[in-house]
Design an enzyme around this catalytic site. Structure first.
Site, short mmCIF file in Angstrom:
data_model
loop_
_atom_site.label_atom_id
_atom_site.label_comp_id
_atom_site.label_asym_id
_atom_site.label_seq_id
_atom_site.Cartn_x
_atom_site.Cartn_y
_atom_site.Cartn_z
N ASP A 61 0.88 -1.17 0.00
CA ASP A 61 0.00 0.00 0.00
C ASP A 61 0.92 1.21 0.00
O ASP A 61 1.58 1.49 0.99
CB ASP A 61 -0.88 -0.05 1.26
CG ASP A 61 -1.77 1.17 1.41
OD1 ASP A 61 -1.61 2.12 0.62
OD2 ASP A 61 -2.62 1.17 2.31
N LYS A 102 -2.62 -2.19 7.76
CA LYS A 102 -3.05 -3.58 7.85
C LYS A 102 -2.19 -4.43 6.91
O LYS A 102 -1.81 -3.99 5.85
CB LYS A 102 -4.52 -3.64 7.42
CG LYS A 102 -5.23 -4.87 7.87
CD LYS A 102 -5.62 -4.81 9.34
CE LYS A 102 -6.05 -6.18 9.80
NZ LYS A 102 -5.36 -6.59 11.01
N TYR A 110 1.61 0.01 15.07
CA TYR A 110 0.67 -0.11 13.96
C TYR A 110 1.04 0.82 12.82
O TYR A 110 1.18 2.01 13.00
CB TYR A 110 -0.75 0.22 14.44
CG TYR A 110 -1.74 0.13 13.32
CD1 TYR A 110 -2.10 -1.11 12.82
CD2 TYR A 110 -2.31 1.26 12.75
CE1 TYR A 110 -3.00 -1.22 11.78
CE2 TYR A 110 -3.20 1.16 11.72
CZ TYR A 110 -3.54 -0.08 11.24
OH TYR A 110 -4.43 -0.18 10.20
C1 F6R Z 1 -7.84 -0.58 7.78
C2 F6R Z 1 -7.57 0.74 7.20
C3 F6R Z 1 -8.51 1.83 7.51
C4 F6R Z 1 -7.89 2.86 8.45
C5 F6R Z 1 -8.89 3.96 8.82
C6 F6R Z 1 -8.29 5.05 9.69
O1 F6R Z 1 -6.89 -1.48 7.38
O2 F6R Z 1 -6.60 0.93 6.53
O3 F6R Z 1 -9.74 1.36 8.00
O4 F6R Z 1 -7.43 2.22 9.61
O5 F6R Z 1 -9.37 4.58 7.65
O6 F6R Z 1 -7.16 5.54 9.06
P1 F6R Z 1 -6.33 6.81 9.60
O7 F6R Z 1 -5.93 6.50 11.00
O8 F6R Z 1 -5.19 6.87 8.64
O9 F6R Z 1 -7.25 8.00 9.50
MG MG Z 2 -4.17 1.88 3.34
MG MG Z 3 -4.96 -2.39 2.03
#
Ligand code: F6R
Ligand code: MG
Ligand code: MG
Length: 365
Positions: free
Chosen positions: A10, A231, A228
């Site tokens: 990603d 994902k 973290y």
């Molecule tokens: C799950 C994912 C998304 C983010 C969510 C919050 O794998 O990538 O669900 O965790 O959109 O993202 P931030 O913390 O970057 O605003």
């Molecule tokens: Mg992402």
């Molecule tokens: Mg992804």
């Protein structure tokens, strides 16, 4: 021998974490096109993950091939930064490549094998979930007679298969045979956040016993970085037919949208929805988690096809059911088992909440 390497990362989404920008795919194609060490390649995406499917003669863990992937992700990241894509470069955890892409952030599934007279192969790509999401379907393809008829009625498969299972916390592995050790295997892989199927091998028979017939990426980003960082959306490669599960037996486990961990903020259980590539983008509550599948025939290393296997009304019921399950799970809001148990959540405020309340907790007699 031929090697198929699927390497994904990603490196930025548009908008948010929903999908890869087409310009990034174009940059990847142009970059791979000039690489003489590749026999063939196919660039695609699943959600916000840029997926490089490459064939070559360099074997697994090749510095050259991993270097090509790294260089491609770096070029795509440059563009992602220009376009201010969300999370630009998020999976490239190091500034420097030093010989092997493992541990640097991207997910890798690769295997080397002797190409058969007819070599059908499926590349699976999942978004908004974790490597353990492959445990159930891979088990069903290679060990469940209620999924794979060939285990019962094809003399070439009747002996079963050999599973390589990794303990991704302790960094250990164990090989187990089915059907003999089926219950023991299930005891491990049912705990899918810890024990993951890494590879499947044929048993003694027509195919070489040391050449894998399935492989799954098992990178755990949070273990790599110690915090973290996104994902660890997995990918996998499965070979089919002639003594292996037929193409339809490989796809059959996805007719049920089973529950996987991931979805919003990597902290929720939800159904895995099989989708065509045109629907490989995450929307509702950043999901639901998706799986796409591309089918190829390998011809002297060439990737013939790139057939979008879930682009088929045969999977409409699974998609509809996934939406119903998504609805049902969402109604639980912040409650388990929609929200993951504490130790598996990727985001948490609990330590801060506990800190704030620490003087107000009273002993209950
Ligand atoms: C799950 C994912 C998304 C983010 C969510 C919050 O794998 O990538 O669900 O965790 O959109 O993202 P931030 O913390 O970057 O605003
Ligand atoms: Mg992402
Ligand atoms: Mg992804």
């Amino acid at each position: 021998m031929i090697t198929v390497s699927v390497i994904k990362a990603d490196v930025g989404g548009v908008p948010g974490h929903s999908r890869v920008h087409p310009e990034l795919e174009e940059i990847a194609r142009n970059n791979l096109k000039k690489e003489k060490d590749l026999i063939d390649f196919y660039v695609t995406h699943c959600g916000d993950d840029l997926e490089l499917i490459m064939t070559h003669k360099e074997g697994v863990d090749s510095e050259k091939i991993h270097g090509i992937a790294w260089d491609t992700f770096e070029k795509a990241t440059k563009k992602a930064k220009e376009l201010k894509l969300y999370g630009a470069g998020q999976d490239l955890l190091s500034d420097a490549f030093s010989g092997n892409i493992r541990g640097l952030g991207p997910g890798i599934a690769e295997m080397e094998f002797t190409e058969r007279k007819g070599e059908p192969l499926v590349v699976f790509m999942m978004d908004k979930t974790e490597p353990g999401a492959f445990n159930l379907p891979v088990y069903r393809m290679f060990a469940d007679p209620f999924c794979t008829a060939g285990l019962v009625i094809d003399p070439n498969m009747h002996n079963g298969f050999r599973f390589e299972v990794w303990d991704i916390k302790e960094h250990k592995r164990v090989f187990m045979n089915t059907p003999e050790e089926m219950y023991d295997l299930l005891a491990l892989i049912g705990a899918k956040s810890r024990y993951v199927i890494k590879r499947v091998y044929p048993k003694k028979g027509k195919l070489p016993e040391n050449e894998p017939v399935a492989v799954i990426s098992t990178e755990k980003l949070y273990q790599i970085a110690g915090e973290y960082v996104g994902k660890d959306d997995p990918c996998g490669i499965v070979r089919a037919q002639s003594g292996l599960p037929a193409l339809g037996e490989v796809l059959e486990p996805f007719a049920i949208p089973f529950l996987v961990s991931g979805w919003m903020r990597g902290s929720h259980n939800g159904p895995l929805m099989p989708v065509s590539l045109k629907d490989a983008k995450c929307t509702r509550f950043d999901g639901p988690p998706r799986v796409a599948a591309l089918g190829f025939q390998i011809a002297n290393g060439k990737l013939v096809g790139g057939i979008d296997l879930f682009d088929d009304p045969a999977f409409d019921i699974a998609r509809r059911k996934a939406q119903e399950i998504a609805d049902y799970m969402r109604r639980h809001g912040p409650f388990e088992p929609h929200r993951l148990p504490l130790e598996e959540m990727e985001y948490t405020t609990l330590p801060k909440v506990l800190e704030k309340l620490k003087d107000r907790f009273e002993v209950v007699k």
